[in-house]
Design a protein around this motif. Sequence first.
Motif, mmCIF file in Angstrom:
data_model
loop_
_atom_site.group_PDB
_atom_site.id
_atom_site.type_symbol
_atom_site.label_atom_id
_atom_site.label_comp_id
_atom_site.label_asym_id
_atom_site.label_seq_id
_atom_site.Cartn_x
_atom_site.Cartn_y
_atom_site.Cartn_z
ATOM 1 N N HIS A 31 1.183 -4.929 -8.141
ATOM 2 C CA HIS A 31 -0.212 -4.788 -7.746
ATOM 3 C C HIS A 31 -0.709 -3.354 -7.910
ATOM 4 O O HIS A 31 -1.849 -3.060 -7.559
ATOM 5 C CB HIS A 31 -0.393 -5.234 -6.293
ATOM 6 N N CYS A 32 0.128 -2.494 -8.439
ATOM 7 C CA CYS A 32 -0.238 -1.089 -8.586
ATOM 8 C C CYS A 32 -0.984 -0.873 -9.900
ATOM 9 O O CYS A 32 -0.443 -1.173 -10.969
ATOM 10 C CB CYS A 32 1.017 -0.213 -8.540
ATOM 11 N N ALA B 205 7.446 11.783 -4.035
ATOM 12 C CA ALA B 205 8.119 10.936 -3.049
ATOM 13 C C ALA B 205 9.139 10.019 -3.702
ATOM 14 O O ALA B 205 10.104 9.597 -3.058
ATOM 15 C CB ALA B 205 7.088 10.111 -2.278
ATOM 16 N N LEU B 206 8.937 9.671 -4.983
ATOM 17 C CA LEU B 206 9.849 8.777 -5.694
ATOM 18 C C LEU B 206 10.748 9.509 -6.687
ATOM 19 O O LEU B 206 11.528 8.873 -7.392
ATOM 20 C CB LEU B 206 9.057 7.687 -6.426
ATOM 21 N N GLY B 207 10.640 10.819 -6.756
ATOM 22 C CA GLY B 207 11.444 11.555 -7.725
ATOM 23 C C GLY B 207 10.894 11.406 -9.125
ATOM 24 O O GLY B 207 9.806 10.866 -9.347
ATOM 25 N N GLY B 208 11.647 11.916 -10.115
ATOM 26 C CA GLY B 208 11.177 11.816 -11.486
ATOM 27 C C GLY B 208 12.021 12.637 -12.432
ATOM 28 O O GLY B 208 13.199 12.882 -12.178
ATOM 29 N N HIS B 209 11.407 13.050 -13.518
ATOM 30 C CA HIS B 209 12.140 13.838 -14.511
ATOM 31 C C HIS B 209 11.189 14.786 -15.228
ATOM 32 O O HIS B 209 9.962 14.607 -15.183
ATOM 33 C CB HIS B 209 12.847 12.935 -15.527
ATOM 34 N N VAL B 210 11.754 15.785 -15.878
ATOM 35 C CA VAL B 210 11.006 16.682 -16.750
ATOM 36 C C VAL B 210 11.380 16.325 -18.182
ATOM 37 O O VAL B 210 12.567 16.226 -18.513
ATOM 38 C CB VAL B 210 11.335 18.157 -16.466
ATOM 39 N N MET C 83 0.824 -1.198 0.000
ATOM 40 C CA MET C 83 0.000 0.000 0.000
ATOM 41 C C MET C 83 0.862 1.255 0.000
ATOM 42 O O MET C 83 0.522 2.265 -0.623
ATOM 43 C CB MET C 83 -0.931 -0.015 1.215
ATOM 44 N N ALA C 84 2.003 1.204 0.698
ATOM 45 C CA ALA C 84 2.906 2.353 0.706
ATOM 46 C C ALA C 84 3.455 2.615 -0.692
ATOM 47 O O ALA C 84 3.595 3.776 -1.109
ATOM 48 C CB ALA C 84 4.042 2.115 1.694
ATOM 49 N N ALA C 85 3.765 1.543 -1.423
ATOM 50 C CA ALA C 85 4.286 1.710 -2.784
ATOM 51 C C ALA C 85 3.241 2.354 -3.684
ATOM 52 O O ALA C 85 3.547 3.270 -4.462
ATOM 53 C CB ALA C 85 4.708 0.352 -3.346
ATOM 54 N N ILE C 86 2.005 1.898 -3.588
ATOM 55 C CA ILE C 86 0.941 2.438 -4.432
ATOM 56 C C ILE C 86 0.688 3.901 -4.092
ATOM 57 O O ILE C 86 0.463 4.739 -4.971
ATOM 58 C CB ILE C 86 -0.334 1.594 -4.269
ATOM 59 N N GLU C 87 0.725 4.225 -2.809
ATOM 60 C CA GLU C 87 0.479 5.608 -2.390
ATOM 61 C C GLU C 87 1.556 6.555 -2.914
ATOM 62 O O GLU C 87 1.272 7.694 -3.298
ATOM 63 C CB GLU C 87 0.420 5.683 -0.864
ATOM 64 N N ALA C 88 2.814 6.075 -2.942
ATOM 65 C CA ALA C 88 3.921 6.926 -3.380
ATOM 66 C C ALA C 88 4.093 6.947 -4.899
ATOM 67 O O ALA C 88 4.779 7.826 -5.428
ATOM 68 C CB ALA C 88 5.226 6.454 -2.729
ATOM 69 N N CYS C 89 3.462 6.010 -5.586
ATOM 70 C CA CYS C 89 3.675 5.877 -7.027
ATOM 71 C C CYS C 89 3.309 7.142 -7.777
ATOM 72 O O CYS C 89 2.256 7.759 -7.544
ATOM 73 C CB CYS C 89 2.848 4.705 -7.555
#
Length: 364
Positions: free
Chosen positions: A36-37, A11-16, A1-7
């Motif tokens: 499961h996400c 919280a997980l970073g990213g890019h432009v 559930m924590a993974a899905i919430e942060a997806c």
Amino acid sequence: MAAIEACRTEALGGHVAACANCGHEHVAYNSCKNRHCPKCQGPAARDWMAARAEDLLPVEYFHVVFTLPAEIARIAYWNKREVYGLLFRASAETVMTIAADPRRLGARVGMTSVLHTWGSAMTHHPHVHMIVPGGGLSPDGARWVSCRPGFFLPVRVLSRLFRRLFLDGLARLQRAGRLAFFGELEGLTSADAFAPWLAPLRRVEWVVYAKPPFGGPEAVLAYLGRYTHRVAISNARLVSADADTVAFRWKDYRIKRGNRMKVMRLATGEFIRRFLVHVLPDGFHRIRHYGLLSGAGRKPNIDRIRSLLGAAPPGKTKAPELDPCTPLTLREPCPDCGGPMRIVETFRRGERPSARAPPRKAAA
């Protein structure tokens, strides 16, 4: 559930990403990659489909469903790894055994099996969807044996062998002490109690359902794209959600005609509980290949079958459409002009991008 919430959040970073042609920009947050996400399965399904497209044969494909009775499903809830694994093995052995019988098809077949554990209302309903080419190799491998047009194998024969293989396997697991029981079924840890409990299940009909054949390899690929990476509920089915209630669309299969779609409202805690029922054990594979399509022998077997059929390798097949809630990645062209997207900035977990374009996030 924590993974899905942060997806797909900061919280997980990213890019432009920016378009190389028109300069359009969007922010793409990183994926949690949890199987499961709902937000992560669209791209995963697309990659898997691209690999499977090379395996398609110019023959009829059949869809066979093996379902566990409710009594067994209850034990499966407590023993997911053991019982789901047995469901895979027993259903695959059933099809390969009946297909190899000279009175039936008399051929070695292959299949792709996908485990689903839910019904439309997210209740616990373990079953395997099996996609099988309509035929197989002769025992000596010298010719392709086709099944009758529109007919694969008799479902009643499949059902009874599946029932026997599964119940025999379940009894072996119990004798080996590999099953856990709770509540009023706790006494089934004793072999003397377990055998009488299983006896009625040997006399009832188990549900094995064979659907009409697909309309060609493209239809097979589209079907697999919908089923292989599905989770208990997709974002598209959600109607509303707040701290107290979640509403979602579901299909009532008890209604034979007319509109089966309804809206179910559950307390938020109950909705989360139902979702978590379908989380699989770590490392458990929910997509498996058997027979001619298994392991290292798959490619040479497919090449051999194509040679026997005089068929060329399949051309490029259109990838399945992504869920509209799937976030953009570098794989998709610019939504404005169709140009290629390039990374112009990256940011780490917990950081925010520079003031550029607004983030593009998947629906909750």
